[in-house]
Enzyme design. Structure first.
Site, PDB file in Angstrom:
ATOM      1  N   TRP A   1      -0.260  -3.690 -11.511  1.00 37.43           N
ATOM      2  CA  TRP A   1       0.284  -3.958 -12.850  1.00 37.43           C
ATOM      3  C   TRP A   1      -0.750  -3.693 -13.932  1.00 37.43           C
ATOM      4  O   TRP A   1      -1.918  -4.047 -13.761  1.00 37.43           O
ATOM      5  CB  TRP A   1       0.691  -5.435 -12.899  1.00 37.43           C
ATOM      6  CG  TRP A   1       0.884  -6.001 -14.265  1.00 37.43           C
ATOM      7  CD1 TRP A   1      -0.087  -6.364 -15.163  1.00 37.43           C
ATOM      8  CD2 TRP A   1       2.132  -6.287 -14.909  1.00 37.43           C
ATOM      9  NE1 TRP A   1       0.487  -6.853 -16.308  1.00 37.43           N
ATOM     10  CE2 TRP A   1       1.840  -6.821 -16.179  1.00 37.43           C
ATOM     11  CE3 TRP A   1       3.471  -6.156 -14.521  1.00 37.43           C
ATOM     12  CZ2 TRP A   1       2.831  -7.217 -17.073  1.00 37.43           C
ATOM     13  CZ3 TRP A   1       4.459  -6.552 -15.409  1.00 37.43           C
ATOM     14  CH2 TRP A   1       4.142  -7.081 -16.673  1.00 37.43           C
TER      15      TRP A   1
ATOM     16  N   ASN B   1      -1.068  -4.253 -18.388  1.00 36.21           N
ATOM     17  CA  ASN B   1      -0.483  -4.437 -19.717  1.00 36.21           C
ATOM     18  C   ASN B   1      -1.492  -3.973 -20.761  1.00 36.21           C
ATOM     19  O   ASN B   1      -1.938  -2.810 -20.660  1.00 36.21           O
ATOM     20  CB  ASN B   1       0.126  -5.826 -19.940  1.00 36.21           C
ATOM     21  CG  ASN B   1      -0.756  -7.012 -19.692  1.00 36.21           C
ATOM     22  OD1 ASN B   1      -1.048  -7.328 -18.552  1.00 36.21           O
ATOM     23  ND2 ASN B   1      -1.183  -7.699 -20.717  1.00 36.21           N
ATOM     24  N   ASP B   2      -1.874  -4.754 -21.724  1.00 40.42           N
ATOM     25  CA  ASP B   2      -2.597  -4.273 -22.912  1.00 40.42           C
ATOM     26  C   ASP B   2      -3.739  -3.297 -22.622  1.00 40.42           C
ATOM     27  O   ASP B   2      -4.533  -3.530 -21.708  1.00 40.42           O
ATOM     28  CB  ASP B   2      -3.272  -5.440 -23.637  1.00 40.42           C
ATOM     29  CG  ASP B   2      -2.396  -6.642 -23.794  1.00 40.42           C
ATOM     30  OD1 ASP B   2      -1.203  -6.554 -23.514  1.00 40.42           O
ATOM     31  OD2 ASP B   2      -2.930  -7.687 -24.193  1.00 40.42           O
TER      32      ASP B   2
ATOM     33  N   GLN C   1      -5.582  -4.380 -19.080  1.00 43.35           N
ATOM     34  CA  GLN C   1      -5.245  -5.608 -18.353  1.00 43.35           C
ATOM     35  C   GLN C   1      -4.647  -5.195 -17.027  1.00 43.35           C
ATOM     36  O   GLN C   1      -3.684  -4.402 -16.986  1.00 43.35           O
ATOM     37  CB  GLN C   1      -4.225  -6.424 -19.165  1.00 43.35           C
ATOM     38  CG  GLN C   1      -4.801  -7.114 -20.367  1.00 43.35           C
ATOM     39  CD  GLN C   1      -5.672  -8.279 -19.956  1.00 43.35           C
ATOM     40  OE1 GLN C   1      -5.189  -9.365 -19.690  1.00 43.35           O
ATOM     41  NE2 GLN C   1      -6.973  -8.069 -19.886  1.00 43.35           N
TER      42      GLN C   1
ATOM     43  N   SER D   1      -7.514  -9.885 -22.651  1.00 40.60           N
ATOM     44  CA  SER D   1      -7.774  -8.690 -23.472  1.00 40.60           C
ATOM     45  C   SER D   1      -9.019  -8.803 -24.341  1.00 40.60           C
ATOM     46  O   SER D   1      -9.457  -9.894 -24.693  1.00 40.60           O
ATOM     47  CB  SER D   1      -6.557  -8.411 -24.353  1.00 40.60           C
ATOM     48  OG  SER D   1      -5.537  -7.887 -23.541  1.00 40.60           O
TER      49      SER D   1
ATOM     50  N   ARG E   1      -7.625 -15.738 -28.458  1.00 38.65           N
ATOM     51  CA  ARG E   1      -7.927 -14.638 -27.549  1.00 38.65           C
ATOM     52  C   ARG E   1      -7.900 -13.255 -28.197  1.00 38.65           C
ATOM     53  O   ARG E   1      -7.578 -13.105 -29.356  1.00 38.65           O
ATOM     54  CB  ARG E   1      -6.966 -14.654 -26.373  1.00 38.65           C
ATOM     55  CG  ARG E   1      -5.493 -14.598 -26.756  1.00 38.65           C
ATOM     56  CD  ARG E   1      -4.635 -14.610 -25.480  1.00 38.65           C
ATOM     57  NE  ARG E   1      -3.222 -14.559 -25.788  1.00 38.65           N
ATOM     58  CZ  ARG E   1      -2.428 -15.624 -25.863  1.00 38.65           C
ATOM     59  NH1 ARG E   1      -2.906 -16.835 -25.667  1.00 38.65           N
ATOM     60  NH2 ARG E   1      -1.145 -15.482 -26.151  1.00 38.65           N
ATOM     61  N   ASP E   2      -8.254 -12.287 -27.373  1.00 35.41           N
ATOM     62  CA  ASP E   2      -8.138 -10.853 -27.668  1.00 35.41           C
ATOM     63  C   ASP E   2      -9.111 -10.384 -28.761  1.00 35.41           C
ATOM     64  O   ASP E   2      -8.703  -9.799 -29.777  1.00 35.41           O
ATOM     65  CB  ASP E   2      -6.687 -10.484 -28.046  1.00 35.41           C
ATOM     66  CG  ASP E   2      -5.674 -11.016 -27.037  1.00 35.41           C
ATOM     67  OD1 ASP E   2      -6.076 -11.302 -25.898  1.00 35.41           O
ATOM     68  OD2 ASP E   2      -4.488 -11.154 -27.388  1.00 35.41           O
TER      69      ASP E   2
ATOM     70  N   GLU F   1      -1.326 -11.914 -31.219  1.00 37.38           N
ATOM     71  CA  GLU F   1      -2.063 -11.410 -30.067  1.00 37.38           C
ATOM     72  C   GLU F   1      -2.674 -10.065 -30.443  1.00 37.38           C
ATOM     73  O   GLU F   1      -2.157  -9.353 -31.312  1.00 37.38           O
ATOM     74  CB  GLU F   1      -1.145 -11.231 -28.859  1.00 37.38           C
ATOM     75  CG  GLU F   1      -0.538 -12.542 -28.362  1.00 37.38           C
ATOM     76  CD  GLU F   1       0.281 -12.375 -27.083  1.00 37.38           C
ATOM     77  OE1 GLU F   1       0.116 -13.200 -26.192  1.00 37.38           O
ATOM     78  OE2 GLU F   1       1.073 -11.426 -26.989  1.00 37.38           O
TER      79      GLU F   1
END
Ligand code: FRU
Length: 447
Positions: A21, A23-24, A40, A81, A143-144, A192
């Site tokens: 998997w 994501n970002d 991610q 992230s 976060r991020d 985010e």
């Protein structure tokens, strides 16, 4: 293989993980001639799990060399992230022979806090022993971090999502951070993956953009990226009332967490091509998740004010005229259209599935309500996720460019003032182009 049909759906020109998997996009940067993309990553199943960072590099932003896992969960938590910058002058003191690549990310454990790691060779990271470098300030969602050079104070600033707003911190050395400001109270939902970067306005002035991804209130849960325009005074971003605020970066539902490449010669962003609403249910096989094409951003004056335009980073390819009923050249192609008025273009297959897009009185539109598989999630092909829209901001004939790659359609119109990214999962490849209205088409390879 999909459990819904025997198709794999892995796109050819869009970044996907070898297995598992993603994501970002994280740590996007350019060092020398190479672009670095981290993501991610959950390497063990094609589903979200304790997050790692996957690493890949590219010279053209289309062909990626997979470099495996760069960061993995540890005692402080999973690796959420973040960003990466080249510490060329070794202000951090972490490099020995040369300036290291420094990654700043969220340690997601009992709480969320910001940490760093460095790699002198740009590939093998060492965690900073004094982590976290920004402890949690008492905020559940914190976060991020996106680091950028501070042009006013020198050194670095970082913008961090902090619940319903973003925080700014400054450090001379990427290690000792001090809070300098905030932006965005009053925006609904959780921020985010923020970013903050300068763009050149048509009049030659510099305008800053603050982007943040969040659950967009008007989209009934759709996760999308918003853009604010204003100024950065060295401490924080301030929106400027002269400009339209909180516009969507992409009218589609499948472009989330887009952030920019540090150190790139032109402002270039790339996003995760999915929506949190249904990302976990998508009918792909041993991989889950893909990135959008990289896009160059610019500012354009329009009848609705200053707007961000985006142009995909793809090579010029030779296209040939295609009439109504023309066969499509496989599953990875580029379709250029020039329309003198309202029109509809459709990609069709023998199963009667159709992805439609075009121009009507309301502006540009896309429609995936009958585009292919949709029973994997009740919302994927239902309102509002079934279609996208955007009012025209330019006059005259409309020029559109569709980049299609197996299960993803990225549409750009009016020089990128309208952009819309849609996933589609046709049971059989689309094989035919249909055109209705005053429109001429050309088809060629995507890359
Ligand atoms: C955005 C996000 C980030 C977080 C990451 C976790 O899509 O929720 O806020 O760091 O994904 O994978």
């Amino acid at each position: 293989m999909s459990t819904w049909c025997d198709r794999d759906f892995r796109p050819r020109c869009h970044f996907t993980p070898p297995f598992g998997w993603i994501n970002d996009p994280n740590g996007l940067c350019r060092v020398g001639e190479e672009y670095h993309l981290f993501a991610q990553y959950y390497p063990y199943e094609p589903t979200w799990g304790p997050m790692h960072w996957l690493h890949a590099t590219s010279r053209d932003l289309l062909h990626w060399r997979q470099l495996g896992i760069a960061l993995r969960p540890d005692d402080l938590g999973a690796i959420f992230s973040g960003s990466a910058v080249l510490d060329a002058e070794n202000a951090s003191g972490l490099g020995r022979e040369r300036g290291p690549l420094v990654a700043m990310f969220t340690h997601h454990g009992a709480s969320e806090q910001q940490s760093i790691a460095w790699a002198e060779d740009g590939v093998h990271f060492t965690l900073y022993p004094g982590n976290p470098v920004i402890p949690n300030p008492g905020c559940k969602d914190f976060r991020d971090p996106k680091v950028f050079p501070n042009p006013v104070r020198g050194g670095w600033s970082v913008v961090v999502a902090a619940g319903d707003h973003v925080d700014f911190y400054h450090a001379a050395d990427l290690i000792h951070w001090r809070k300098t400001g905030e932006f965005g109270q009053g925006v609904e939902g959780v921020f985010e993956c923020p970013d903050c970067f300068p763009l050149a306005a048509p009049d030659g002035s510099t305008i800053w953009a603050l982007t943040c991804s969040n659950i967009h209130p008007e989209a009934e849960g759709g996760s999308r990226t918003q853009v604010f325009l204003g100024a950065f005074n060295g401490d924080a971003f301030r929106a400027d009332e002269r400009f339209p605020q909180g516009t969507l970066l992409d009218a589609g539902y499948d472009n989330y967490a887009a952030v920019s490449f540090a150190g790139a010669p032109a402002l270039t962003v790339l996003g995760w091509a999915a929506s949190w609403t249904y990302a976990r249910a998508l009918p792909t096989s041993e991989f889950a998740g893909q990135m959008t094409l990289a896009r160059r951003l610019s500012l354009r004056e329009t009848k609705a004010g200053l707007r961000v335009a985006q142009e995909p980073v793809v090579p010029e390819t030779a296209c040939s005229p295609a009439a109504d009923g023309a066969p499509l050249p496989g599953e990875c192609f580029r379709l250029r259209l020039r329309a003198e008025g309202p029109f509809t273009a459709s990609l069709e297959n023998e199963a009667g599935e159709v992805f439609r897009f075009g121009l009507d009185e309301g502006g540009f539109f896309t429609d995936r309500s009958r585009a292919g598989l949709s029973d994997f999630h009740p919302l994927f092909a239902a309102e509002p996720y079934s279609g996208t829209r955007g009012a025209r901001l330019a006059e005259g004939p409309a020029e559109l460019d569709l980049f299609f790659d197996v299960c993803i359609a990225e549409l750009f119109a009016d020089g990128g003032l309208f952009a819309s990214t849609s996933l589609v999962f046709p049971k059989a490849p689309y094989s035919r182009l249909r055109l209705e209205g005053p429109v001429r088409a050309e088809i060629g390879p995507l890359a």
